[in-house]
Structure formats: structure tokens, C-alpha cells
Design an enzyme around this catalytic site. Sequence first.
Site, mmCIF file in Angstrom:
data_model
loop_
_atom_site.group_PDB
_atom_site.id
_atom_site.type_symbol
_atom_site.label_atom_id
_atom_site.label_comp_id
_atom_site.label_asym_id
_atom_site.label_seq_id
_atom_site.Cartn_x
_atom_site.Cartn_y
_atom_site.Cartn_z
ATOM 1 N N HIS A 59 0.815 -1.219 0.000
ATOM 2 C CA HIS A 59 0.000 0.000 0.000
ATOM 3 C C HIS A 59 0.849 1.269 0.000
ATOM 4 C CE1 HIS A 59 -3.458 -2.493 0.581
ATOM 5 N NE2 HIS A 59 -3.057 -2.911 1.763
ATOM 6 N N CYS A 83 -6.680 -6.660 2.926
ATOM 7 C CA CYS A 83 -7.968 -6.536 3.613
ATOM 8 C C CYS A 83 -9.070 -7.270 2.853
ATOM 9 C CB CYS A 83 -8.340 -5.069 3.799
ATOM 10 S SG CYS A 83 -8.199 -4.079 2.305
#
Length: 453
Positions: free
Chosen positions: A10, A42
Site C-alpha cells: 500500500h 484486507c
Amino acid sequence: MKIAVVGCTHAGTAAIVNTAKLYPDAQITVYERNDNISFLSCGIALYVGGVVKDPDGLFYSSPEQLKELGVETKMLHEVTDIDTEGRKLTARNLETGEEITDTYDKLIMTTGSWPIIPNFEGIDLENVLLCKNYNHSNTIIEKSKDVRHVTVVGAGYIGIELVEAFQMNGKEVTLIDAEDRILNKYLDVEFTDRIQKSLTDKGIEIVLGEKVSRFEGKDGKVTAVVTDKGEYPTDLVILCIGFRPNTALLKDKVDMMPNGAILVDRYMRTSNPDIFAAGDSAAIYYNPTRQNAYIPLATNAVRMGMLVARNLVNPTMPYMGTQGTSGIKIYEQNIAGTGVTEAAAKAAGMAVQAVTIEDSYRPEFMPTAEKVLIKVIYETESRRIVGAQIMSEADLTQSINTISVCIQNEMTVDQLAFIDFFFQPHYNKPWNFLNTAGQAALEPVSTKETVSV
């Protein structure tokens, strides 16, 4: 300017893309030890549960896309040493074993985190799995196809999402955690009690207050999880105990928190002016407590990564800090939280109070008017809002983003009582439930007349 980036999930992806756009003449080299980049971890439970059919959608960048920006991405290259004084690094090609040395003007550390792996007896048995990256998710899916019983160790977000996914896939499921409540880092007891009941109502076995001591097996495969209080037969174990920052490369070379999270200032600079850090490898300023904290969330990571790029040459844009805002959907319940829980605030020595209300989120004359449970935590003396949680079968989770802004701007619970929100019967009541929560916390007004002298 020569820029080296270590790690590309990320924070790394955000830093690289924005750096390439802001500094088109820079020479950017990325070192990534995995065979993929930018995986949305996630989404693992959604992938495991079959909600996400095509895993390609869980990647939001690729080496090819970075190449189009002029970035050289060295996949399957593990950085083994960083000479911070000489501004150079050593990396090993994991396919060939070849070692290379590179130099840099600016170093961006976005090495992320790695699952906590306790030294349990039997942890090397087959079917004891980790849950962090794309390869892990594929292994979990493959291994779970032919098993009857799955045990998840760790009742945080990922653990809870996994037990739900396995239960919905028809597995027998056990959830084990050493704490006395599930999701205890994110929600207070008013919420976790209800969530726990929804899980047990679905047949999920929840074992709390027990510490795993070892795994037992037969023919090299796990057969049981043994705790300090009992033994639980199983065919598959997923470890979701938590994460620790992956920062060994810079140990004793930059300032860190005791857990190894790299300390950065508001411009993402480490104690070494040529080294920046972002994402799960770094600590972050936590507005509710006004202290540095380790909060490994994708939202924090992408913001920090983008700010690295904007501050790489000059300190241009400071980070506003975080509230650790997060959300989760468990069966029919939509849940979100921001800031500290009441339990966490008191454990940290903060003098806080809390107000909890449950009401229909819109007028009862509407065809449906689901209940909403909301709790707001605020400092006793200053009345500054420091946290909130919400749960409803209606998706009202965006309201927690509003409270996040309130915490960001150091608003009080009294101000929350009178914030201007629109009214329309499809969506809310004349007093929005956020107003109602604030009003429930208002202090009494003196009824004594003021006498002029």
C-alpha cells in the site's frame, strides 16, 4: 535524484506512483521480495469466502504499470543490508542468488509488517497457516477445500472475517483468543457482546481467555490446538495473532518505537534526513492520545506513502495524524469505529466519559427504521471527542467518518450536539443520531436566576 524504494504494497505503491509523477526526471528503483505488488490484504476474507471471484481485482498496480511511469521494479529481490552512512544497499536475487549493490540519494522504507509467529511447539505442522499476502490466501483456499474443521487463532478484524467466511462455506469453526473479548482493540463491550452472540448463533465456537500453548499433529498434519485450559480438535489452523513492523534492516540506524516501528515526523522523515518511512513499517501520530502509535491500516499507509512523495525534496505538506478509523461487516451488522475505545482510553490513563444511545436512525413512520447503536467517548475536562463506535443493520458507517473529522479538528461533544445536519425522512430524523448522542452528553443548565447588582 536517485531514489530507492524497499517494499511495494500500500504505502510503497502510493509513494512510487506519486514520486514518479512529481519528479519525472528521478531514477526510481523498487526492491520487492515477493512475486507481486499492491495486494489488498484486507480483501483476503472476501477472496477466501468466495465473494471476490477474480483475485486480480485485489491488485491495484503492477510492475508493468510502474514501468510505464519510468520506474524499475526488481521483483523477487530481497534487500539484505542498508549502509545508511554510505547511502547504499545490498540486495539478493531470490531466483538466482546473485547479490547486487545500489546507491541512493533518498531511501523510502515501505517494508510493511509481518504476522506475529509465536514459538509454539508444532507450529511447523502442515495446515498451520499464516494470513497476510496473496500467496497465503491461495494456500488457505486450497487447504480448506477438503477439511471439515477450521480453527482461527486471533479475534481481530481478519480473524473475525475469516471465521464468518468459513462458516458461510459450511465449515465447522472455532475461534480462539487470549483476551476476554473479541475485537477488544476496536470496540467496547456494548458492541462486542452483540457481535459475539451473532457468531455463536451461527454455530461458531468462541474460546476466549485461553492462551495457545502448542499444536498437536499426526503424520505431519495438525490435529488439535492445545491451550492452557483445553484441547480443540481441528483440521486446519489460521494464525491471525497480529502483526509487527518489518524493520530489521534499519535496526539501530534510525529511531524506532520499542516494537520496531520507525518513528517519523509529520513529513514522513526518519531521524536520518535521507530516509523516509511509511505504512505498516512506521509509527504514526495518533490524534486522540496526541502520541505516536502503531496502527497498521491500509488507509494510513496510502496517505503516508503519498506524503512521502510530496515531502521528498522539501517539507511541503505535513500529515494531519490519524484517528485509526476502521470498519467491518459481520453478517447483517455494519460496524465502524474511530479513535480510542473507552476501555483503551482508561487503560492509557485518560480521564474520559462516554455516552451510548440506541434509537431508530430515521422516523418510525417509514417502512423500515433500523436501530442504530452509537457510542461517543470524550475527555472529562476538555470534553474533546476522542472516539466513537457505531453498529446497525442499516449501513450508517459513513457517520464514523464524520466523527473522525470531529476528532481531527478537536471538537467537543457539546459541539456535536448542534452540528448542522440535513433532515429528510428517508435518511434520518430532525435530530441526526450524532446530534442526539451529543445532546445526551450535555451537562445540566443551572436554573437559578442571575441577579444583577
